[in-house]
Design an enzyme around this catalytic site. Sequence first.
Site, PDB file in Angstrom:
ATOM      1  N   LYS A  19      -6.360  -4.905  -7.899  1.00 27.60           N
ATOM      2  CA  LYS A  19      -6.825  -3.782  -7.096  1.00 27.60           C
ATOM      3  C   LYS A  19      -6.189  -2.495  -7.616  1.00 27.60           C
ATOM      4  O   LYS A  19      -5.225  -2.598  -8.366  1.00 27.60           O
ATOM      5  CB  LYS A  19      -6.475  -4.003  -5.629  1.00 27.60           C
ATOM      6  CG  LYS A  19      -4.988  -4.342  -5.400  1.00 27.60           C
ATOM      7  CD  LYS A  19      -4.573  -4.049  -4.019  1.00 27.60           C
ATOM      8  CE  LYS A  19      -4.105  -2.643  -3.873  1.00 27.60           C
ATOM      9  NZ  LYS A  19      -2.709  -2.409  -4.254  1.00 27.60           N
TER      10      LYS A  19
ATOM     11  N   LYS B 170       0.075 -15.101   0.083  1.00 28.96           N
ATOM     12  CA  LYS B 170       1.302 -15.288   0.874  1.00 28.96           C
ATOM     13  C   LYS B 170       1.105 -16.456   1.837  1.00 28.96           C
ATOM     14  O   LYS B 170       0.095 -16.519   2.540  1.00 28.96           O
ATOM     15  CB  LYS B 170       1.635 -14.020   1.665  1.00 28.96           C
ATOM     16  CG  LYS B 170       2.065 -12.841   0.784  1.00 28.96           C
ATOM     17  CD  LYS B 170       2.379 -11.629   1.655  1.00 28.96           C
ATOM     18  CE  LYS B 170       2.570 -10.369   0.831  1.00 28.96           C
ATOM     19  NZ  LYS B 170       3.877 -10.208   0.222  1.00 28.96           N
TER      20      LYS B 170
ATOM     21  N   GLU C 295       6.922  -0.013   4.655  1.00 30.06           N
ATOM     22  CA  GLU C 295       7.847  -0.193   3.527  1.00 30.06           C
ATOM     23  C   GLU C 295       8.952   0.839   3.650  1.00 30.06           C
ATOM     24  O   GLU C 295       8.702   1.963   4.102  1.00 30.06           O
ATOM     25  CB  GLU C 295       7.108   0.003   2.210  1.00 30.06           C
ATOM     26  CG  GLU C 295       6.046  -1.034   1.969  1.00 30.06           C
ATOM     27  CD  GLU C 295       5.380  -0.846   0.611  1.00 30.06           C
ATOM     28  OE1 GLU C 295       5.763  -1.545  -0.330  1.00 30.06           O
ATOM     29  OE2 GLU C 295       4.497   0.019   0.506  1.00 30.06           O
TER      30      GLU C 295
ATOM     31  N   ASP D  88      -4.699   2.157  -1.021  1.00 34.01           N
ATOM     32  CA  ASP D  88      -3.740   1.265  -1.675  1.00 34.01           C
ATOM     33  C   ASP D  88      -3.581  -0.044  -0.909  1.00 34.01           C
ATOM     34  O   ASP D  88      -3.539  -1.113  -1.518  1.00 34.01           O
ATOM     35  CB  ASP D  88      -2.380   1.974  -1.794  1.00 34.01           C
ATOM     36  CG  ASP D  88      -1.360   1.154  -2.582  1.00 34.01           C
ATOM     37  OD1 ASP D  88      -1.749   0.535  -3.587  1.00 34.01           O
ATOM     38  OD2 ASP D  88      -0.175   1.148  -2.194  1.00 34.01           O
TER      39      ASP D  88
ATOM     40  N   HIS E 248      -5.415  -5.309   1.622  1.00 32.87           N
ATOM     41  CA  HIS E 248      -4.536  -6.247   2.325  1.00 32.87           C
ATOM     42  C   HIS E 248      -4.760  -6.251   3.845  1.00 32.87           C
ATOM     43  O   HIS E 248      -4.905  -7.307   4.458  1.00 32.87           O
ATOM     44  CB  HIS E 248      -3.059  -5.903   2.086  1.00 32.87           C
ATOM     45  CG  HIS E 248      -2.682  -5.727   0.649  1.00 32.87           C
ATOM     46  ND1 HIS E 248      -3.247  -6.449  -0.362  1.00 32.87           N
ATOM     47  CD2 HIS E 248      -1.750  -4.919   0.049  1.00 32.87           C
ATOM     48  CE1 HIS E 248      -2.698  -6.081  -1.521  1.00 32.87           C
ATOM     49  NE2 HIS E 248      -1.804  -5.160  -1.298  1.00 32.87           N
TER      50      HIS E 248
END
Length: 501
Positions: free
Chosen positions: A176, A210, A244, A263, A268
């Site tokens: 991506k 994950k 983050e 992003d 996600h």
Amino acid sequence: MTLLEVHGPATPIASAVSLTSTAADASLITEPASLVLFGITGDLARKKLVPAIYDLANRGLLPLAFDLVGFCRNPAGVLEQLRRDVEKYARTGFRAATWDDLVRRISLVPGQFDDPAAFTRLADHLTGLDTSNDKPGNYVFYLSVPPATFAGVCDQLAAAGLNRGSDGWRRVVVEKPFGHDHHSSTILNSALEGVFPASAIYRIDHYLGKETVQNILAFRFANGMFEPLWNNRHIDHVQITMAENIGVQGRAGYYDGVGAARDVIQNHLLQLVALIAMEEPVSLDAESISAEKTKVLSATELLGPFDHTAARGQYARLHDKDGFPADSVTETFAAMTVGVSTRRWAGVPFFIRTGKRLARRTTEIAVVFNPPAHGSGRAHLTPVSNVLTFRVQPDDGIALQIGAKSPGGGMDVREVSLDMNFRSVFDQAPEAYERLIHDVLRGDPTLFPRREEIEWAWRIIDPLLEHWGRSGRPDKYDAGSPGPVSADLMLARTGRSWRRL
Ligand code: BG6
């Protein structure tokens, strides 16, 4: 307290083989292959991809005949650098013997993406490796390169005859961001599909690799007690947070002009929405899971008006600290509200936020249930909104917040948590990229979003990106804070608040 423990073999989620088992398990064995890594000197390859390939080697999960070919401008010093990266980032611990073995299987082909002669050299090199290692022409082309170069590299692969082979399979992996908006993603998809068959294209979204994300399906569909509650009669709202504490960190070249929504939310976080909101698939194969995710994404849309239901921010000193142009309007924080217009979800807002340089690192999905319908009646018990939290990272687990009587006289109700921590129950999980690279080698597309999912996800966020494009600068927020004040207001207007960061 352990809330959930799995006893005996649970029904496997799709092909969810455990990478922690041994290679003796036949389903883990992959055919001989070469993996060509475009962008082998880039940040992602150095920190994630090559260490993941090393980890696969360390666990005995690479094919016996395997070659890693790096395509790069200048091979000088690359192998030494990769060794240092593997020492630093490999999950399974560095073993010189494994590295020595792997490095014998790494070769570098010098070249530029726009040089047809370099691709002819690459083709000859791959044929040479097949002949000397007596393996068929099974190739994975991993494009860890800027999206603007995807189509060009694919065309060069086709011109060199590398996109199809009579003696083996060909697969292409693309990183991506997959396009810049809906329109560009359709062009990119068509360009890729003009060169490779759809079934050979693996679009990476590392969140799907994950374990904690794959567990959402196990949690929802292997257990009986939550499904009857999984709807707008019982759920007030869902909050998805990916925070983050690090900044853009040397990625200004990529990040400026992309921003937080493109992003991570387009990919996600909307994938997380799909997994939380989808119906049970008829089977656990790639086709059925993608069909359900696609249905949800096609029913998902942003709720407005955006000045009230969304927020964007930029951390202070982005310019002097991280090399951004002073007039950059790229957001490093984005929050938005989406709704899923299905019978199950109508009226339940999904609040999504992400940001860099926030108070701490955490990714979680919190499903917030309605409090008891009539308070607690005459009993005068303080009503509680139960919250079910999927902690994706770093402290991976699942928690259920409930009300409990605190000891002593009276009937004081306090919120307490039933908490399951993955690490205390299961073996160490493989890193997402390790799982995904292994799946590409095995030819299992289950954990890779399909074209339709990606295009729907762009359709969802495009209107907000256009709105932001017309409306000035993002709000400022301090590094180490929970984000801009506008994000708090966004939830306060609905009578709710974000979970504490
Ligand atoms: C990537 C983004 O996809 O995910 C990065 O491009 C981000 O900006 C990263 O830092 C976060 O991944 P993880 O696995 O640490 O949550």
